[in-house]
Design an enzyme around this catalytic site. Structure first.
Site, short mmCIF file in Angstrom:
data_model
loop_
_atom_site.label_atom_id
_atom_site.label_comp_id
_atom_site.label_asym_id
_atom_site.label_seq_id
_atom_site.Cartn_x
_atom_site.Cartn_y
_atom_site.Cartn_z
N CYS A 243 1.13 -1.84 0.02
CA CYS A 243 0.15 0.14 0.39
C CYS A 243 0.96 1.05 -0.02
CB CYS A 243 -1.32 0.01 1.25
SG CYS A 243 -2.48 -1.15 0.75
N HIS B 172 -9.73 6.25 1.92
CA HIS B 172 -10.84 5.72 2.02
C HIS B 172 -11.65 4.84 3.57
CE1 HIS B 172 -8.63 2.37 0.32
NE2 HIS B 172 -8.97 1.76 1.92
N ILE B 173 -12.61 5.05 4.48
CA ILE B 173 -12.82 4.64 5.14
C ILE B 173 -14.28 3.82 4.55
CG2 ILE B 173 -14.63 5.57 7.14
CD1 ILE B 173 -13.60 8.39 7.11
N ASN C 156 0.42 4.65 9.44
CA ASN C 156 1.01 4.83 8.04
C ASN C 156 2.18 6.52 8.88
OD1 ASN C 156 -0.94 3.10 6.17
ND2 ASN C 156 0.83 2.13 6.50
N SER D 287 -3.23 2.88 -1.18
CA SER D 287 -4.39 3.11 -1.22
C SER D 287 -4.12 3.27 0.72
CB SER D 287 -5.10 1.14 -1.41
OG SER D 287 -5.37 1.34 -0.47
#
Length: 283
Positions: A160, A221-222, A191, A181
């Site tokens: 990712c 995103h969630i 991260n 992502s």
């Protein structure tokens, strides 16, 4: 902390619902997010609106630095983050390249420390970067990439956060990290700690001052089963001031990171936080 909360609110306000084939869930999604971390002044981006466990994030990245390819080795360092992807991912369990329990395949640190050459042998990307920076060299290609499409089928998960570029201006070292992502409620907390840590530790072992770390995310995103907790709980909490990351000053080389360093060599000072939130994790 504010930029993290602003991104969460932006996803809720502007996001589009996207079906995720891998997880079978919907994600509320935005494209392009840019975050900046002030490593020079040690404003450690550890989330304060819920209790966060920074040592697991650092342990995971230390495993990448060491080139680990087995979830058991990550557990010994102090993190279980690879247990599910190594052992509960149906596609990976059926993959002929999987070598047995806890095997992750050729992912992340394996690519960073032993990128396979088509004519045989391998390339240690991280060693080249560290050696150059110690000499004060920035050839505009101090790039560590975990993203190897030719070997995706040989690992349990595509990376990712896939590429890290170091830049040296005088005696100040900068880092730009790229992520394709990001699961914002869970993954981003990890991260951003890792981006900050990577610049701080590489600056320390190469003898430079850390500057800023730039974190670029493409798809933020969630997940649908995380949305209520984010909107109705975490975003209603007032953040506390950023803590500081304390790194053992005796860590002076890549060899130190490869051998004797443990999570006892890292601590956080001044960390105030709200209670933990049990966000669902999607394998």
């Amino acid at each position: 902390m504010k930029q993290y909360l602003d991104l969460c609110q932006r996803i809720i306000d502007e996001g589009h619902w996207i079906e995720n084939e891998r997880t079978g869930k919907r994600c509320l999604t935005v494209i392009n997010a840019d975050l900046t971390y002030d490593v020079a002044n040690n404003h450690f981006p550890l989330i304060t609106t819920r209790k966060s466990f920074y040592k697991s994030a650092i342990a995971e990245f230390l495993g990448y630095i060491r080139g680990y390819d087995n979830a058991a080795d990550f557990r010994k360092l102090g993190t279980k983050t690879w247990d599910a992807n190594a052992n509960d991912n149906a596609a990976w369990l059926a993959n002929s390249h999987r070598k047995g329990d806890d095997d992750m395949g050729r992912v992340y640190g394996v690519q960073g420390r032993a990128w396979a050459k088509p004519d045989g042998g391998s390339v240690d990307q991280l060693r080249k970067i560290v050696d150059n920076l110690k000499k004060g060299i920035d050839d505009r290609g101090e790039i560590l990439s975990f993203y190897n499409p030719g070997e995706f089928h040989m690992g349990c998960l595509r990376p990712c956060m896939h590429t890290h570029t170091f830049s040296l201006l005088g005696e100040t070292l900068y880092l730009t990290s790229y992520q394709r992502s990001c699961d914002v409620p869970l993954g981003l907390n990890f991260n951003q700690v890792q981006v900050f840590f990577f610049l701080a530790i590489v600056a320390q072992i190469t003898g430079h001052k850390p500057g800023k770390a730039y974190h670029k995310i493409v798809n933020a995103h969630i997940y649908e089963d995380q949305l209520e907790l984010m909107r109705d709980v975490q975003l209603k909490r007032e953040p506390f001031p950023s803590p500081k990351l304390i790194i053992n000053p005796d860590i002076k080389s890549l060899e130190d990171l490869e051998t004797w360093v443990t999570m006892d060599d890292f601590s956080v000072e001044g960390y105030e936080h709200h209670p933990a939130i049990a966000y669902p994790f999607s394998v």
